[in-house]
Structure formats: C-alpha cells, structure tokens
Write a protein that holds these residues in place. Structure first.
Motif, PDB file in Angstrom:
ATOM      1  N   GLY A  27      35.673  38.840  51.980  1.00  0.00           N
ATOM      2  CA  GLY A  27      36.976  38.953  51.349  1.00  0.00           C
ATOM      3  C   GLY A  27      36.933  40.082  50.355  1.00  0.00           C
ATOM      4  N   SER A  28      38.057  40.704  50.117  1.00  0.00           N
ATOM      5  CA  SER A  28      38.052  41.764  49.115  1.00  0.00           C
ATOM      6  C   SER A  28      38.006  41.125  47.744  1.00  0.00           C
ATOM      7  CB  SER A  28      39.309  42.617  49.263  1.00  0.00           C
ATOM      8  OG  SER A  28      40.443  41.810  49.141  1.00  0.00           O
ATOM      9  N   VAL A  29      37.274  41.726  46.835  1.00  0.00           N
ATOM     10  CA  VAL A  29      37.053  41.071  45.546  1.00  0.00           C
ATOM     11  C   VAL A  29      37.882  41.653  44.422  1.00  0.00           C
ATOM     12  CG1 VAL A  29      34.793  40.114  45.859  1.00  0.00           C
ATOM     13  CG2 VAL A  29      35.019  42.492  45.288  1.00  0.00           C
ATOM     14  N   ASP A  30      38.418  42.835  44.573  1.00  0.00           N
ATOM     15  CA  ASP A  30      39.089  43.386  43.399  1.00  0.00           C
ATOM     16  C   ASP A  30      40.592  43.289  43.542  1.00  0.00           C
ATOM     17  OD1 ASP A  30      38.732  46.877  44.331  1.00  0.00           O
ATOM     18  OD2 ASP A  30      39.180  45.079  45.480  1.00  0.00           O
ATOM     19  N   ASP A  31      41.059  42.176  44.014  1.00  0.00           N
ATOM     20  CA  ASP A  31      42.508  41.982  44.103  1.00  0.00           C
ATOM     21  C   ASP A  31      43.050  41.630  42.745  1.00  0.00           C
ATOM     22  OD1 ASP A  31      41.644  39.810  46.801  1.00  0.00           O
ATOM     23  OD2 ASP A  31      41.722  42.000  46.763  1.00  0.00           O
ATOM     24  N   ASP A  32      44.314  41.924  42.532  1.00  0.00           N
ATOM     25  CA  ASP A  32      44.946  41.479  41.281  1.00  0.00           C
ATOM     26  C   ASP A  32      45.063  39.979  41.305  1.00  0.00           C
ATOM     27  OD1 ASP A  32      47.281  44.119  41.820  1.00  0.00           O
ATOM     28  OD2 ASP A  32      45.405  44.126  40.696  1.00  0.00           O
ATOM     29  N   ASN A  33      44.922  39.393  40.173  1.00  0.00           N
ATOM     30  CA  ASN A  33      44.969  37.939  40.134  1.00  0.00           C
ATOM     31  C   ASN A  33      46.348  37.406  39.831  1.00  0.00           C
ATOM     32  OD1 ASN A  33      42.404  37.521  40.818  1.00  0.00           O
ATOM     33  ND2 ASN A  33      41.628  37.298  38.749  1.00  0.00           N
ATOM     34  N   HIS A  76      36.774  48.352  50.522  1.00  0.00           N
ATOM     35  CA  HIS A  76      37.327  49.037  49.357  1.00  0.00           C
ATOM     36  C   HIS A  76      37.612  50.505  49.675  1.00  0.00           C
ATOM     37  CE1 HIS A  76      37.881  49.572  45.046  1.00  0.00           C
ATOM     38  NE2 HIS A  76      37.126  50.639  45.117  1.00  0.00           N
ATOM     39  N   LYS A  88      28.722  46.863  40.395  1.00  0.00           N
ATOM     40  CA  LYS A  88      29.631  47.880  39.883  1.00  0.00           C
ATOM     41  C   LYS A  88      29.339  48.076  38.411  1.00  0.00           C
ATOM     42  CE  LYS A  88      33.774  46.767  42.656  1.00  0.00           C
ATOM     43  NZ  LYS A  88      33.474  47.139  43.888  1.00  0.00           N
ATOM     44  N   ALA A 143      36.033  34.805  47.199  1.00  0.00           N
ATOM     45  CA  ALA A 143      34.773  35.384  47.671  1.00  0.00           C
ATOM     46  C   ALA A 143      33.830  35.572  46.492  1.00  0.00           C
ATOM     47  CB  ALA A 143      35.035  36.725  48.339  1.00  0.00           C
ATOM     48  N   PRO A 144      32.516  35.406  46.713  1.00  0.00           N
ATOM     49  CA  PRO A 144      31.590  35.542  45.578  1.00  0.00           C
ATOM     50  C   PRO A 144      31.696  36.933  44.992  1.00  0.00           C
ATOM     51  CG  PRO A 144      30.463  34.686  47.510  1.00  0.00           C
ATOM     52  CD  PRO A 144      31.827  35.063  47.948  1.00  0.00           C
ATOM     53  N   GLN A 145      31.791  36.984  43.668  1.00  0.00           N
ATOM     54  CA  GLN A 145      32.034  38.288  43.062  1.00  0.00           C
ATOM     55  C   GLN A 145      30.749  39.088  42.992  1.00  0.00           C
ATOM     56  OE1 GLN A 145      32.964  36.030  39.282  1.00  0.00           O
ATOM     57  NE2 GLN A 145      31.892  37.783  38.480  1.00  0.00           N
ATOM     58  N   PRO A 146      30.818  40.393  42.974  1.00  0.00           N
ATOM     59  CA  PRO A 146      29.622  41.204  42.789  1.00  0.00           C
ATOM     60  C   PRO A 146      29.222  41.219  41.320  1.00  0.00           C
ATOM     61  CG  PRO A 146      31.536  42.609  42.977  1.00  0.00           C
ATOM     62  CD  PRO A 146      32.026  41.208  43.170  1.00  0.00           C
ATOM     63  N   ASN A 160      40.136  41.256  37.133  1.00  0.00           N
ATOM     64  CA  ASN A 160      40.372  40.649  38.435  1.00  0.00           C
ATOM     65  C   ASN A 160      39.082  40.351  39.180  1.00  0.00           C
ATOM     66  OD1 ASN A 160      39.847  43.278  38.732  1.00  0.00           O
ATOM     67  ND2 ASN A 160      41.524  43.745  40.102  1.00  0.00           N
ATOM     68  N   ILE A 161      37.954  40.801  38.672  1.00  0.00           N
ATOM     69  CA  ILE A 161      36.694  40.445  39.320  1.00  0.00           C
ATOM     70  C   ILE A 161      35.871  39.529  38.435  1.00  0.00           C
ATOM     71  CG2 ILE A 161      34.665  41.348  40.472  1.00  0.00           C
ATOM     72  CD1 ILE A 161      35.847  43.993  40.601  1.00  0.00           C
TER      73      ILE A 161
END
Lengths: 928, 214
Positions: B17-23, B118, A347, A303-306, A433-434
């Motif tokens: 989609g959630s963006v701050d998932d662990d990679n 979130h 953020k 998903a496109p990151q913020p 991770n972002i």
C-alpha cells in the motif's frame, strides 16, 4: 555476565532465630582468618533447598521439612570464586581494626544454578505431588544493624524464584515457560490473595515491563511463530501462552486468565500448505514465555510505515560556535549506514533552525539540494510539496553532500534565535501522514516563536519547598499539547540538549516523555573537548541505529481480580490500559501499578504484556510476555518473595511523581517513610515473638538492600537537598523515570571497583576450560567484584573506579605508589597526569600489563548491548598530606573530588547523613 | 491526483500500500470502502472497472489474481489512472509476482514496492505525462470498454461486478421480443377497456331499433 551470582540469597540463619545467629556473624567479621577454613562445599540453601524440601516431602510423605538443613555453617558457604577476595583483603587489614569487606559471604554460586533461571523455576516441576501445597520461598530474617557494611552483591542477584506447582505449564518441566526477569518481573513474587493483606504488608504490587533487551534485533533471540495463526481467548482477549490447560482431550484450551474454554485453531494441528499434521506442542507460544506473533491483516490499520527520521538541527550562533552543528552533521553522515533500512524504504529530512526555518529540498536523482529559508514562524508552512522528505537510499549522494556542506552554510551566522516550537510544527507537518521520529539537536534555549521559554529564577527558590513546583514543572503548555498532536500522527520526538546555559530541560523533557522518546542532556558540551565529541557521536550513532519498532501499543492483562491502575514511563496513556508508543525505543523500561479488586482464589495468577508493533523491516508483529506468580494468604510468603530491585524501581517512579506534584522534601520524606513502614510491619507481624530488646531493624533477607537503596535514592542528584541546577535535576529525574533496572540501580548506588589490588584474572578474558582440558582465554573480560560505596574501606594508596551509570571516575589516591602511576600513565609524577575528562594513554600488554588490564575493564564497563550511554572517564587525584600547594588550590580538581565523592553514597555528605547514621535514626523511628 | 494505491491478492491479503497518503477523513473512508469492495470481487468480476464514490473514483485492475486499486479524484482522467495501474501491475508482476501468490506471503510483505509506487505516482502527477500517453497503450483505457458503477449501488443495494459482456449482446434480441409483447399487451388492454362500452352501446342500439324501427 562474569561476576554475576546466580543464586537466590543464601541466608545465614534459619528462620526465627535471629538472636542466636547474631554471634557467629560477629565472629566472622572480626576474625577474617577463619574464612579460609570455611570453604565448605555449598550447602543446600536457596534453590537447592527448595529441591531438598520437596525431596524430603516425597520421602517423608508429609509436612514440610524444617528449613534448617543441617549446616551449622552459619559462616560463609563460599565457593572458590571468592577465595581471591579474601586473599587480597587480608593484607589490607588496617591496624585500626576496621571491619573488613565481607558483606557478601553468604552467597554461594551454586554450580547447578549457573544454568540460568530455568533451573530455578523448572526444578520444582515434576517432584512434588500435584495437589500438595507447594512450600513457597522461606522467610529469612536479617538484622540490618549487624550487616554493616551492607552486602552489595545482592544488587546483582536475580529476584527470588517463582515457585509454581508442577503441571502449571502446558509443557511439563519447561524451563523457558516463565518470564525471564530481564523482560517481565513483579515486585512481589508471591501475590497476596486479597487487597487487605496487600495493604497490611505495605509493599507495592507492580509490574516492570521491558519488552526489548538489546538495541539490535539480532542480539536477542526471541522465538517467532511460524505462521499468522493467533489463538486468543474469546472473552478476555488474552493470547495463548504456556500456562493454559488443554481440555476435552486436547481439542479445546482453557484460558488461564478468565477460565473460558476456547477452540484450538485448525492450523495448530494440521499444516495446510504441506498437508502434514503438526504437533501442537511444538508451537513456540506454548513453550516460551516471550514470543513474537506475526500479525495477520486484522491487526493493521494501514500498511506498515517505513522508518522516517527528521533531523531538526540548531544552527544559531551558539550551536555553531560550540561545534554542535558540525559534530552532529558529521555524526549523521557516519550513521547513515546504520539507520535500519532493510527494505530500502527509510526516509530522512533535514531542517535547520535559528530564528528562521531552513529547509533542504532534494531533487529526485540529481545531486545538490536547494536551501529554502522561511522566516514566517508564526504559521510555519512547507515551502515545497515534495522533495523535503526523501528516500535515504535513492538520494544517498545528495544527502551526503548536504551533510558535508551543512556547517559551511551557517558558519558565519550571528543569529541567536532558536525557534524550536515552529520547527517542531513544521517537522510534524512534513511527516504527519506517515509518522516517524523527529530528532532535535539544540544548544540554545528556545527563545522565539511558539513554545518559547525564559530563564527561570533558581536562586530565589532553591532549597525551599516550592523549588520543585517552580523549577521542575512545565513552564509552557505547548510541549504537552504538541505531544498529543504528535501521538495522533505516530510521531516521536527525541531531544539532544547540549547547552552550557539554562535550557529548561524540565519543560522540554515533557515532549519526549509523552511521545515515547527520550531527552539526552549534555551539560556544557563543547566540541573543543575530544571526549565530548566522542560521547555525543557515539550516543547519537547508537540511538539512530536502534532497531526501533513503529506504531506500537502496549497492553497488560492480568487474571480476573487484578486491575492495572497506574502506568509509569515514557509513553502516552491512551485509555485505561492502553499505552501508545509512536515509536518504541529499545532502552527503556516501564512500570505498571496494580491493585487487587477481588479476593484471588487460585493458587497461581498470570500476567501478560503484549506489544503490537511494526518492526523496522515492515512486518506487523506482537511481542507477548507471560508471567505466572503464585499467591498466598500468608504475610510471610509475601515478604519472602518480594523483589527489592523492582520495589525500588516502583518507589522511584512514585517519588518522581511526588516531587513534581508537591515538593522535593516531601518526596524524600515519602521514601524514608516507606522504609519505616516496611520495618514496622516486619517487626510487628513477622518476627517470631516480640522479643523486646531485639534490634528493631529486622527485615527479610531478600529485602535487606531496600532501606539502603531508598536511602541512597534520596541522595541522588534528582532528589538531594543540596543546591543542584534545575537542568541537571530535571535530567536526572527524567533518567530515573525511564532507566531499566540494572542501570537504575547503578545510578542510585554506583559500583565501585578497587583496581590496585584486583585479582590477577580481572582485566583479562575469562579463562574457559575446553573439552580437551586445555585452558583458553576466551570469553568476557573478568571484572573485579564491586566494593561498598564508602571511603571507610579505601586505602590512601589505592586506585578506585566509580561507575554511576553516566560517568566513570578513576580515583588515584594521593599516596599511591609511583610504580602504579608509571604503569598506568607512563609518567612517574602523580601531579603530571591529565586529570578531568580525559582518556587513559594506551600501552600494549607488553609495555604495561596493568594499563592494558585497566583499559580492558573500562571497555567492558562501557560496552553495553541495551543502552546507548557512553560513559566519559574522569581522572581524579585524591588529596594527600604532602601534595604541593598549587594542586590543592586548583578549583577544578577540588570540584572533581567533591563530585566523585558524592558518588560514594554510603558516606556522610555535607547535608546528608551516612548509611550508618540513617540506620540509627531508623531505630528511633521504628521503635515508636 | 492519485491519492492512494493498494495492491491486494484475490483472497483479500494485502500485499502493498502507498504510505504517504494524506490522512484526511475522506480518504480514510474511501480506503474502508475499498476493503469492502475487495470482498465483492469474484473470479467472475470484470477485470477493469471504475467505481464512483462521492468525490473520488476508485479504479481497479485485476491481473493474474492480484488486484491493483487506486483512489483518485473525480476529475482525474481515467486514461491516466488505468495506464498507471497497468504500469505498476507489470512492474509488480515482474519483481514479486511469484512470491505474492505463494501461500506463505505475509500481509504487507512487499511494502518495499512502495518506492516504485511513489516514483510512478510522481510521474503521473506531472502534467507532461499527458503527452506521454501517446506512447502508451490506449486501447486499454478506452472509456467504453471499462465498466462504470456507483459505489452505493454496489455495496448497499446488492449490485454486482459481474461481467456485462454477455448481457449486452442479448440485449438487442431481448428488446425486440419485449417490444412485440408490449404491443400485444397494449392492444389487449385497449380491447379490455373498450369491450364493455361497445357491448352496452350495441345493446342500446338494438333496443332502439326494436322499438322504433319495427
């Protein structure tokens, strides 16, 4: 855009007759009075010439017309615009008979040409027969030694027009089909057909790519496709562009890069949603050279990151005492609204750094933050799993409170450490991770923890060949290896360095360089000076409000036979032709060198640059820029269409590479030998008949500023032979490697404006005649025309403004009339005006028109839509024979005078020759 | 813990989609499998299901042509996962439901919804959310009603996500029928096994009777 000429260089001579033309030129220089008579209507040179040639071809049905369109007007074909120049220069004829400033005579601003590049490129279409060989730009010769002072108006001209055959675009006579040089240009606007010819010409073949031309999205107007259908060639994966051809009755298209036939997607012809049929010729990607495609889901890995900004702020004693901490927190507070946050998903996080790491945890929705101090910098860890990186909108109150109180937490600190390395690693952990930006503000040399740096000994090596190796290369490999880890997590690092002591910019700048960030250097910054605070806060504010693109990659394709070899700029070169940008800034440009692998058989070759990115409002897009360039097997054509500004940009990058890999003297040598090579080639191959005794300094008219630019580049702060502190030098080299062409040229050859005799309309808004014949003063402020960078033309009672891209110098000569000082500064006494870094006092238009106009000019120069730099103004008082003793003993003023004079790059300095001496030395080198 | 959330439209268009998932590579793997999973979902598919996949569980919920997926650890209670999915589905339908189903929706066009994801995720991470379950609709999360499958079977062995409701009702009658048939086959097999033996022994007896008892 006022004052910008829009004509192809209008030569004074017909090709091949340099000797005969020399004399009228001389006449002109020595008899300025004659110019008044030479205001003939612009002769059909340049663009119009091409048009006329084609017209003649059509009529005569054959051979190319002689380029000498009858105008014995070897003198200036002036347009009224220039009248005022001549007028004000005449009274200045110093009795010593110095040659006046007439360098820019030959240029006539063609009224038709003012419609923009379209007229240049589109004019050719539809006139000549399709299969006839298109006569490319004509080669005109100038003699450098006779063109003194050099005509600097060339520096603001667009590159030579790209002459394409008719029907080369899918949509005939499309004016926007070929790329705007601001976005995409090549060094050679006619490409040689084989690599042997390229080598023989001794000119480089490279592309200059600048995908963004404004800091904010709304200022640019790039067309966006209407749906997510993207048509790409099956073999070479090139995007559909305005230069393809339709085949099989419009059912398939032929790729212009690899010649493969591809299907046309159904969505081009038929709109599914509304059920209507569409005209495929309306699609923006077939009409414009720079378009943005909306990417379907196949182009997204996630998903496109913020937008994520982590601020790493130095809170050691030096930073607090110089006021950096306070200024930065206040600037960030004021810029919170400007951070691109359309989706409300941005953020932010804050980390304070001295010898410990200070984290700030926000409690969701509640006011107030917790300050957590971590002293373990060997293995930096995050003290809290959540609450450190928070949504800007939802925690706005808490963030504002934190920023207001931030300086108070650290105001009594005595901690001298600055653990930048551990802070970077902690920031990385926080956002890995972002992805996003780590923006660091430092006022101290990183001196503890990983990545600590020590002061390098400058005295011992300055001036010697190993200076570059010892001082300008990276001292610690942490920054480069950390850049690699940042790239894999889509993190960019920007540095704002404000130390007054040594800060090892050379090592630190590697980190932004390989993560597509930027290093900003403010030597000896202190918040006590109001101008310093203004500059830093304006630049930081503009930097944070840029509509950056995220998670971007750049790929450049060319027609078969051309290969991209080297890539220069601030990014990470991932594989052979893929450049990755964790975030894509909007104020830099990039240079890509190419080589010709096989002989090019087609008459036109094409280049395409594509940037796949996520916008700051969360959409995945692809910005595609297309360029079509004709080819030719003749050396004449290659030389006639070479773009001197792009060539300078390329050589700048090569020289930086050479300086860092071998040494500075070698880099300077490299630049000079390039000039000698070009002159040699020109002399051997292109001058009709090797007339012995002819001056050896013949060069093509469109390249006549190249020797000047490369020569002044050797005098630039980054390359000059004088003793320069290595931080300044590293910062200068860093800037040279990332500035776009207009700023680069200004940095190499500063613009000088003569203000005491500027025309009446300069400093006031441009007067535009509206339809009903009335004149309205709207539009941009009119700038006076720049003059040459040489004291030779200066009056000792004059007022001059020097703009070198980073600073503005207002030089008030020693013998200036007291009336001018009164008008400008409000005081009669020249020696009572504030000098140094200061601002002009503000008077309204009625109080002092001159002050108003000068300030309007300054504002116009400082106002820049695609650069964040805010130029400080330095007022310098020039020397004079009757100045009081105590003035001439002020060391600051002397230092300022020397600094301002060093911007006058055509003059002789302590160690470097003047431009005229350089030309003389060239004569000997070329004759060999 | 809920590791990741994805919201897709029925035609495999990603909406959010959630963006701050662990990679971590494990999670990236799961996401790839999710994408394949979505292609297997048909209008016939079970509206809620859990797919077991290594040490993760993939829970999904389909509401009005939009698929809500969350990837959780295997130990995360299913009740919580499904109540989380229900909550985000309600919120998404209320705020973006119409736009998401329009044909002009862009891929990941609703990434602003991530803020809500979130926040909700944080609520569910908090242990006290367990006690809040009483207020939530527990019927939804009933274990028996939610079908369970294994991801390997699903992707590689051609299993399907079709509804099991029809199958289970006929199971009983079918099994009786099969039982009777099986018994009969058993009997016939036994007959076939012993007839030659019986036949031979009858002939033997006949010969003995003929020779000795005449």
């Amino acid at each position: 855009m006022s004052g910008r000429r829009r004509a192809y260089p209008q030569p004074q001579y017909a090709a091949g007759q340099p000797a005969a033309m020399a004399s009228p030129q001389m006449n002109q220089f020595q008899q300025p009075q004659q110019q008044q008579q030479q205001y003939d209507p612009p002769a059909a040179y340049g663009i119009d010439q091409a048009q006329q040639q084609f017209q003649q071809m059509n009529i005569g049905g054959g051979g190319a017309a002689a380029p000498g369109i009858q105008s014995p007007n070897s003198g200036a074909a002036q347009v009224n615009q220039f009248q005022y120049q001549q007028q004000y220069q005449q009274p200045q004829q110093s009795p010593a008979g110095q040659t006046p400033q007439l360098g820019y005579d030959p240029y006539g601003a063609q009224p038709q040409a003012s419609t923009g590049y379209g007229s240049a490129y589109g004019s050719v279409g539809g006139q000549a027969g399709g299969s006839a060989a298109i006569p490319l730009n004509q080669l005109y010769t100038t003699d450098l030694s006779r063109e003194l002072p050099p005509p600097i108006s060339d520096l603001s001209l667009p590159p030579p027009p790209l002459v394409l055959p008719a029907n080369s675009t899918v949509i005939p006579n499309s004016e926007t089909a070929n790329a705007n040089p601001d976005y995409f240009r090549t060094t050679l606007n006619v490409v040689p057909t084989n690599s042997g010819l390229l080598k023989k010409s001794k000119l480089p073949l490279a592309l200059i790519v600048k995908p963004y031309n404004a800091l904010k999205i709304d200022v640019e107007n790039i067309p966006v496709t209407c749906d997510t259908t993207i048509s790409r060639c099956r073999r070479c994966r090139g995007y559909i562009n305005p230069f393809i051809t339709f085949a099989e009755n419009g059912r398939r298209w032929r790729c212009n890069f690899c010649n493969l036939l591809n299907d046309i997607p159904a969505a081009f012809e038929y709109d599914e949603i509304s059920g209507t049929s569409k005209n495929k010729y309306d699609r923006v990607e077939l009409n414009h050279s720079v378009v943005e495609f909306i990417a379907p889901k196949e182009y997204m890995a996630r998903a496109p990151q913020p937008v994520v900004y982590t601020f790493i702020i130095d809170v050691s004693v030096h930073a607090v005492q110089s006021g950096l901490t306070g200024t930065i927190t206040r600037t960030i507070l004021e810029s919170l609204d400007r951070i691109p946050n359309q989706n409300k998903t941005a953020k932010v996080a804050f980390i304070g750094v001295d010898s410990n790491l200070h984290y700030f945890r926000f409690n969701e929705g509640l006011d107030g933050t917790e300050l957590m101090i971590v002293s373990d910098i060997e293995e930096p860890f995050l003290p809290s799993p959540s609450g450190l990186l928070v949504n800007l909108d939802e925690n706005r109150q808490a963030i504002e409170k934190l920023l207001l109180d931030f300086p108070t937490y650290f105001e009594d600190t005595a901690n001298q450490g600055f653990a930048l390395g551990p802070a970077l690693k902690a920031g990385h952990k926080m956002i890995s991770n972002i992805g996003g930006k780590l923006v660091c503000f430092g006022a101290t040399l990183p001196n503890i923890g990983e990545g600590k740096l020590s002061v390098r000994d400058e005295v011992g090596v300055s001036g010697k060949a190993k200076e570059a190796k010892a001082l300008l290369t990276a001292a610690d490999s942490f920054y480069k290896s950390f850049a690699v880890t940042c790239n894999s997590c889509q993190i960019t690092v920007d540095l704002f360095l404000t130390s007054s002591a040594y800060q090892d910019v050379a090592t630190l700048s590697n980190l932004p360089r390989f993560t597509a960030g930027q290093t900003h250097f403010y030597p000896a910054w202190t918040s006590a000076k109001f101008e310093d605070v203004t500059k830093l806060s304006k630049e930081v504010g503009d930097h944070l409000s840029q509509d950056i693109a995220l998670e971007a990659v750049l790929r450049v394709r060319g027609s078969t036979g051309v290969r991209m070899t080297s890539f220069y700029g601030n990014f990470f070169n991932r594989s052979s032709d893929l450049c990755s940008f964790p975030t894509f800034p909007r104020d830099q440009s990039y240079c890509i060198e190419m080589s010709i692998e096989e002989n090019l058989t087609k008459p036109v070759i094409y280049f395409q640059a594509a940037v796949l990115h996520s916008t700051c409002f969360g959409e995945r897009r692809i910005r595609v820029m297309n360029l079509a360039v004709p080819t030719s097997p003749r050396l004449n054509d290659v030389y006639a269409s070479a773009d001197q500004l792009a060539i300078t940009n390329y050589y700048t990058h090569k020289a930086i590479e050479k300086a860092l890999s071998s040494s500075l003297p070698e880099a300077r040598e490299y630049l000079i030998s390039r000039v000698v090579d070009v002159l040699n080639v020109y002399k051997k191959e292109l001058v009709a008949g090797n007339v012995s005794g002819a001056s050896p300094l013949q060069i093509s008219t469109n390249l006549r500023m190249l020797p000047l630019l490369l020569f002044t580049l050797t005098k630039h702060l980054g390359f000059r032979a004088d003793r320069v502190p290595s931080d300044h030098r590293a910062a200068a080299l860093n800037n040279l490697g990332s500035l776009p062409i207009p700023e680069l040229i200004k940095s190499i050859y500063p613009s000088v404006y003569s203000l005491h005799n500027m025309p009446d309309e300069a400093g006031l808004p441009e007067v535009i005649t509206t339809e009903d014949g009335q004149e309205q003063a709207v539009g941009d402020i009119v700038l006076p025309d720049p003059i040459n960078d040489s004291k030779a033309s200066w009056e000792n009672y004059g007022l001059y403004l020097i703009d070198n891209g980073a600073e503005l110098f207002l030089w008030v000569s020693g013998n200036v009339v007291p009336g001018l000082v009164q008008d400008l500064f409000g005081t009669d006494n020249l020696y009572a005006i504030p000098t140094g870094k200061t601002e002009l006092p503000e008077f309204s238009f009625e109080e002092s028109e001159f002050n108003f106009r000068v300030r309007a000019i300054l504002n116009k120069i400082r106002d820049n839509k695609d650069s964040i730099v805010w130029k400080n103004l330095y007022v310098v008082v020039g020397g004079s024979s009757n100045e009081p003793i105590e003035i001439s003993q002020q060391r600051d003023l002397m230092a300022l005078r020397m600094w301002a004079s060093s911007c006058l790059v055509e003059d002789k300095s302590a160690t470097e020759p003047s431009y005229r001496d350089f030309l003389t030395s060239l004569k000997t080198k070329v004759s060999q | 813990m809920i590791q990741s959330t994805l919201i897709y439209r029925y035609d495999a268009l990603p909406l959010c989609g959630s963006v701050d998932d662990d990679n971590t590579p494990g999670l990236m793997d799961q996401k790839k499998k999710c994408k394949l999973l979505i292609t297997r979902i048909t209008p016939n598919s079970e509206p809620q299901a859990t797919i077991e996949s290594g040490e993760f569980n993939i829970h999904y919920l389909i509401v009005s042509s939009i698929i809500y997926i969350c990837i959780c650890e295997r130990t995360y209670p299913r009740k919580l996962a499904f109540s989380y999915l229900t909550e985000i589905s309600n919120e998404f339908r209320n705020s973006h439901g119409q736009e998401a189903l329009a044909a002009t929706a862009r891929p990941f066009g609703f990434s602003s919804f991530d803020n809500f994801l979130h926040k909700t995720k944080k609520i569910y991470q908090d242990q006290r959310a367990q006690s809040n379950l009483d207020k939530l609709n527990t019927e939804l999360a009933d274990v028996k009603k939610v079908m369970t499958k294994n991801i390997e079977d699903l992707l590689y062995r051609g299993d399907s996500l079709d509804k099991m409701s029809d199958l289970s009702s006929s199971l009983k009658s079918d099994s009786l029928k099969y039982r009777k048939r099986a018994q009969r086959i058993n009997f016939e097999a036994m007959l076939r096994q012993y007839i030659p033996v019986v036949g031979v022994s009858l002939v033997f007896l006949f010969i003995i009777w003929y020779m000795f008892l005449r």
